[in-house]
Scaffold this motif. Structure first.
Motif, PDB file in Angstrom:
ATOM      1  N   ASN A 160      21.583  42.258  40.640  1.00  0.00           N
ATOM      2  CA  ASN A 160      20.265  41.702  40.382  1.00  0.00           C
ATOM      3  C   ASN A 160      19.836  41.778  38.910  1.00  0.00           C
ATOM      4  OD1 ASN A 160      17.935  40.448  41.126  1.00  0.00           O
ATOM      5  ND2 ASN A 160      16.877  42.323  41.752  1.00  0.00           N
ATOM      6  N   ILE A 161      20.601  41.115  38.085  1.00  0.00           N
ATOM      7  CA  ILE A 161      20.340  41.180  36.643  1.00  0.00           C
ATOM      8  C   ILE A 161      19.432  40.038  36.181  1.00  0.00           C
ATOM      9  CG2 ILE A 161      21.461  40.977  34.376  1.00  0.00           C
ATOM     10  CD1 ILE A 161      23.578  42.772  35.446  1.00  0.00           C
ATOM     11  N   ASP A 162      18.403  40.399  35.463  1.00  0.00           N
ATOM     12  CA  ASP A 162      17.527  39.426  34.807  1.00  0.00           C
ATOM     13  C   ASP A 162      17.583  39.701  33.319  1.00  0.00           C
ATOM     14  OD1 ASP A 162      16.227  37.943  37.001  1.00  0.00           O
ATOM     15  OD2 ASP A 162      15.486  39.939  37.563  1.00  0.00           O
ATOM     16  N   MET A 163      17.879  38.698  32.564  1.00  0.00           N
ATOM     17  CA  MET A 163      17.997  38.912  31.125  1.00  0.00           C
ATOM     18  C   MET A 163      17.881  37.585  30.403  1.00  0.00           C
ATOM     19  SD  MET A 163      21.360  40.443  29.288  1.00  0.00           S
ATOM     20  CE  MET A 163      21.104  42.162  29.323  1.00  0.00           C
ATOM     21  N   THR A 164      17.182  37.597  29.286  1.00  0.00           N
ATOM     22  CA  THR A 164      17.111  36.392  28.462  1.00  0.00           C
ATOM     23  C   THR A 164      17.572  36.754  27.058  1.00  0.00           C
ATOM     24  OG1 THR A 164      15.257  35.538  29.721  1.00  0.00           O
ATOM     25  CG2 THR A 164      15.583  34.601  27.550  1.00  0.00           C
ATOM     26  N   VAL A 165      18.508  35.977  26.556  1.00  0.00           N
ATOM     27  CA  VAL A 165      18.954  36.171  25.176  1.00  0.00           C
ATOM     28  C   VAL A 165      18.545  34.914  24.423  1.00  0.00           C
ATOM     29  CG1 VAL A 165      20.933  36.649  23.679  1.00  0.00           C
ATOM     30  CG2 VAL A 165      20.936  37.486  26.040  1.00  0.00           C
ATOM     31  N   CYS A 166      17.644  35.070  23.469  1.00  0.00           N
ATOM     32  CA  CYS A 166      17.131  33.902  22.754  1.00  0.00           C
ATOM     33  C   CYS A 166      18.071  33.500  21.632  1.00  0.00           C
ATOM     34  CB  CYS A 166      15.761  34.211  22.162  1.00  0.00           C
ATOM     35  SG  CYS A 166      14.540  34.574  23.412  1.00  0.00           S
ATOM     36  N   LYS A 167      17.886  32.246  21.194  1.00  0.00           N
ATOM     37  CA  LYS A 167      18.688  31.765  20.067  1.00  0.00           C
ATOM     38  C   LYS A 167      18.447  32.678  18.860  1.00  0.00           C
ATOM     39  CE  LYS A 167      19.449  27.778  17.134  1.00  0.00           C
ATOM     40  NZ  LYS A 167      20.734  28.367  16.768  1.00  0.00           N
ATOM     41  N   GLY A 168      19.525  33.105  18.236  1.00  0.00           N
ATOM     42  CA  GLY A 168      19.403  33.945  17.053  1.00  0.00           C
ATOM     43  C   GLY A 168      19.295  35.433  17.331  1.00  0.00           C
ATOM     44  N   ASP A 169      19.289  35.822  18.613  1.00  0.00           N
ATOM     45  CA  ASP A 169      19.276  37.255  18.943  1.00  0.00           C
ATOM     46  C   ASP A 169      20.591  37.910  18.550  1.00  0.00           C
ATOM     47  OD1 ASP A 169      16.786  37.623  19.975  1.00  0.00           O
ATOM     48  OD2 ASP A 169      17.366  37.672  22.090  1.00  0.00           O
ATOM     49  N   PHE A 170      20.517  39.210  18.346  1.00  0.00           N
ATOM     50  CA  PHE A 170      21.722  40.023  18.118  1.00  0.00           C
ATOM     51  C   PHE A 170      21.602  41.170  19.111  1.00  0.00           C
ATOM     52  CE2 PHE A 170      24.666  41.585  14.468  1.00  0.00           C
ATOM     53  CZ  PHE A 170      25.451  42.306  15.351  1.00  0.00           C
ATOM     54  N   LEU A 171      22.275  40.984  20.264  1.00  0.00           N
ATOM     55  CA  LEU A 171      22.125  41.927  21.370  1.00  0.00           C
ATOM     56  C   LEU A 171      23.360  42.807  21.519  1.00  0.00           C
ATOM     57  CD1 LEU A 171      20.723  42.835  24.122  1.00  0.00           C
ATOM     58  CD2 LEU A 171      22.098  41.029  25.188  1.00  0.00           C
ATOM     59  N   GLY A 172      23.140  44.101  21.590  1.00  0.00           N
ATOM     60  CA  GLY A 172      24.219  45.044  21.864  1.00  0.00           C
ATOM     61  C   GLY A 172      24.148  45.496  23.307  1.00  0.00           C
ATOM     62  N   VAL A 173      25.306  45.585  23.961  1.00  0.00           N
ATOM     63  CA  VAL A 173      25.349  46.045  25.356  1.00  0.00           C
ATOM     64  C   VAL A 173      26.155  47.339  25.407  1.00  0.00           C
ATOM     65  CG1 VAL A 173      26.030  45.469  27.724  1.00  0.00           C
ATOM     66  CG2 VAL A 173      25.268  43.653  26.164  1.00  0.00           C
ATOM     67  N   ILE A 174      25.550  48.369  25.986  1.00  0.00           N
ATOM     68  CA  ILE A 174      26.270  49.636  26.119  1.00  0.00           C
ATOM     69  C   ILE A 174      26.206  50.120  27.560  1.00  0.00           C
ATOM     70  CG2 ILE A 174      26.064  50.456  23.739  1.00  0.00           C
ATOM     71  CD1 ILE A 174      23.645  52.020  24.516  1.00  0.00           C
ATOM     72  N   GLY A 175      27.006  51.112  27.845  1.00  0.00           N
ATOM     73  CA  GLY A 175      27.061  51.649  29.199  1.00  0.00           C
ATOM     74  C   GLY A 175      28.413  52.289  29.391  1.00  0.00           C
ATOM     75  N   SER A 176      28.498  53.209  30.352  1.00  0.00           N
ATOM     76  CA  SER A 176      29.751  53.929  30.529  1.00  0.00           C
ATOM     77  C   SER A 176      30.806  52.992  31.125  1.00  0.00           C
ATOM     78  CB  SER A 176      29.524  55.145  31.422  1.00  0.00           C
ATOM     79  OG  SER A 176      28.994  54.717  32.643  1.00  0.00           O
ATOM     80  N   SER A 177      32.022  53.473  31.189  1.00  0.00           N
ATOM     81  CA  SER A 177      33.122  52.677  31.701  1.00  0.00           C
ATOM     82  C   SER A 177      32.863  52.311  33.167  1.00  0.00           C
ATOM     83  CB  SER A 177      34.400  53.497  31.561  1.00  0.00           C
ATOM     84  OG  SER A 177      35.447  52.812  32.156  1.00  0.00           O
ATOM     85  N   GLY A 178      33.061  51.056  33.506  1.00  0.00           N
ATOM     86  CA  GLY A 178      32.829  50.598  34.872  1.00  0.00           C
ATOM     87  C   GLY A 178      31.388  50.193  35.146  1.00  0.00           C
ATOM     88  N   ALA A 179      30.541  50.239  34.130  1.00  0.00           N
ATOM     89  CA  ALA A 179      29.114  49.925  34.316  1.00  0.00           C
ATOM     90  C   ALA A 179      28.880  48.440  34.624  1.00  0.00           C
ATOM     91  CB  ALA A 179      28.320  50.339  33.079  1.00  0.00           C
ATOM     92  N   GLY A 180      29.844  47.585  34.210  1.00  0.00           N
ATOM     93  CA  GLY A 180      29.687  46.147  34.474  1.00  0.00           C
ATOM     94  C   GLY A 180      29.549  45.306  33.208  1.00  0.00           C
ATOM     95  N   LYS A 181      29.821  45.904  32.063  1.00  0.00           N
ATOM     96  CA  LYS A 181      29.618  45.189  30.796  1.00  0.00           C
ATOM     97  C   LYS A 181      30.539  43.967  30.686  1.00  0.00           C
ATOM     98  CE  LYS A 181      30.757  48.889  28.441  1.00  0.00           C
ATOM     99  NZ  LYS A 181      31.120  49.795  29.559  1.00  0.00           N
ATOM    100  N   THR A 182      31.811  44.183  30.939  1.00  0.00           N
ATOM    101  CA  THR A 182      32.765  43.073  30.843  1.00  0.00           C
ATOM    102  C   THR A 182      32.434  42.002  31.882  1.00  0.00           C
ATOM    103  OG1 THR A 182      34.511  44.479  29.950  1.00  0.00           O
ATOM    104  CG2 THR A 182      35.229  42.475  31.061  1.00  0.00           C
ATOM    105  N   THR A 183      32.062  42.442  33.071  1.00  0.00           N
ATOM    106  CA  THR A 183      31.711  41.489  34.128  1.00  0.00           C
ATOM    107  C   THR A 183      30.510  40.638  33.700  1.00  0.00           C
ATOM    108  OG1 THR A 183      32.500  43.097  35.749  1.00  0.00           O
ATOM    109  CG2 THR A 183      31.176  41.290  36.591  1.00  0.00           C
ATOM    110  N   LEU A 184      29.537  41.269  33.057  1.00  0.00           N
ATOM    111  CA  LEU A 184      28.362  40.530  32.585  1.00  0.00           C
ATOM    112  C   LEU A 184      28.785  39.460  31.568  1.00  0.00           C
ATOM    113  CD1 LEU A 184      25.251  40.218  32.538  1.00  0.00           C
ATOM    114  CD2 LEU A 184      25.223  41.858  30.648  1.00  0.00           C
ATOM    115  N   LEU A 185      29.652  39.828  30.637  1.00  0.00           N
ATOM    116  CA  LEU A 185      30.109  38.843  29.644  1.00  0.00           C
ATOM    117  C   LEU A 185      30.882  37.712  30.323  1.00  0.00           C
ATOM    118  CD1 LEU A 185      31.190  40.863  26.470  1.00  0.00           C
ATOM    119  CD2 LEU A 185      28.929  40.179  27.218  1.00  0.00           C
TER     120      LEU A 185
END
Ligand code: ADP
Ligand code: MG
Length: 279
Positions: free
Chosen positions: A21-46
């Motif tokens: 259930n992820i809600d997220m908006t990345v606007c034009k020109g944003d510089f967003l960093g994603v962190i979280g422990s291994s297996g958190a879902g970062k690669t899946t989100l990308l």
């Protein structure tokens, strides 16, 4: 712009939802960093942003991801590729050529970049990552870090609107890691390229990114301006993210009512904080 609404995903054969259930908006020109422990879902989100999910990895998919208004369910990664450039965590599997310049030319030719600009795009990309001297080298003979820079060069040569990078400094030493983040800043500030980057080196990330998203067990548990997210260092630690010591120190001082300023993300800023308390 990337708009993610109510996104949940479970890999085929997976036991639990990799994204919840992820809600997220990345606007034009944003510089967003994603962190979280291994297996958190970062690669899946990308993967969900560049369309690899649901097109290459199948599973239970709920919600929607729109990239510049295009729904990723209706548009294949290849169709989005001109807008979204991705440097994958397993970047070596992304490479198709044996020689550095061919790797970069491959993308440029595939995306029908005008012939007369190809050479300039190629040399600019190599120059930006600092590997002009590797142009004619065989990729197999390069170090992991050098290959990583080749993968990044090949993507930035395409000048996408949105650049998605999954642990792009994983194989790099501190100096080269900084160089990559300086490059990302340059692309972001001077070319308006939107950046979404997963990175383990949290201090480095906080120095360059303007926004942060913290993931844990498939959820985005915190998101917002870097300075606001860092104020929640306890939540971050609970999510298995090791906060920099200067950040946890600032947090403790805030709890004690001793400090009310910005959260320092490096030693000089921490020094300023301590001095301000000492009067
Ligand atoms: N291809 C796959 N099939 C099944 N489960 C997967 C697959 N890839 C990742 N997962 C699971 O999805 C979850 C999130 O993984 P991932 O997005 O790679 O996390 P991160 O990048 O934060 O380390 C993990 O539990 C992982 O085991
Ligand atoms: Mg990952």
């Amino acid at each position: 712009m990337i708009r993610i609404s109510g996104l949940s995903f479970k890999y085929e054969g997976g036991r639990d939802d990799a994204l919840k259930n992820i809600d997220m908006t990345v606007c034009k020109g944003d510089f967003l960093g994603v962190i979280g422990s291994s297996g958190a879902g970062k690669t899946t989100l990308l993967h969900a942003i560049n369309g690899i999910i649901p097109h290459h990895f199948h599973g239970d998919y709920y919600g929607s991801v729109k990239v510049n208004g295009l729904d990723t369910v209706d548009n294949k990664p290849e169709d989005l590729a001109g807008r979204v450039g991705s440097v994958r965590q397993d970047f070596e599997s992304q490479m198709v050529s044996s020689v550095v310049e061919d790797e970069i030319l491959f993308g440029l030719e595939n995306f029908s970049v005008p012939r007369n600009t190809i050479e300039k795009r190629l040399t600019d990309a190599l120059e930006k990552t600092g590997i002009k001297n590797l142009r004619e080298r065989n990729i197999a003979t390069l170090s992991g870090g050098q290959k990583q820079k080749v993968a990044i060069s090949a993507i930035i040569a395409l000048m996408p609107d949105i650049l998605i990078l999954d642990e792009p400094t994983g194989e790099l030493d501190p100096q080269s890691s900084r160089q990559i983040f300086q490059l990302l800043r340059e692309l972001n500030e001077n070319h308006g390229i939107t950046i979404v980057v997963v990175e383990q080196k949290i201090m480095l990330l906080c120095e360059f990114a303007r926004k942060l998203a913290v993931m844990n067990c498939g959820r985005v548990i915190l998101q917002g301006r870097v300075s606001d997210v860092l104020k929640k260092s306890r939540d971050m630690e609970r999510a298995g993210v090791n906060c920099p010591r200067v950040v946890t120190l600032a947090d403790r001082l805030r709890d004690e009512g001793l400090y009310d300023g910005a959260i320092p993300v490096n030693i000089p800023e921490a020094e300023k904080m301590v001095r301000s308390i000492m009067g």
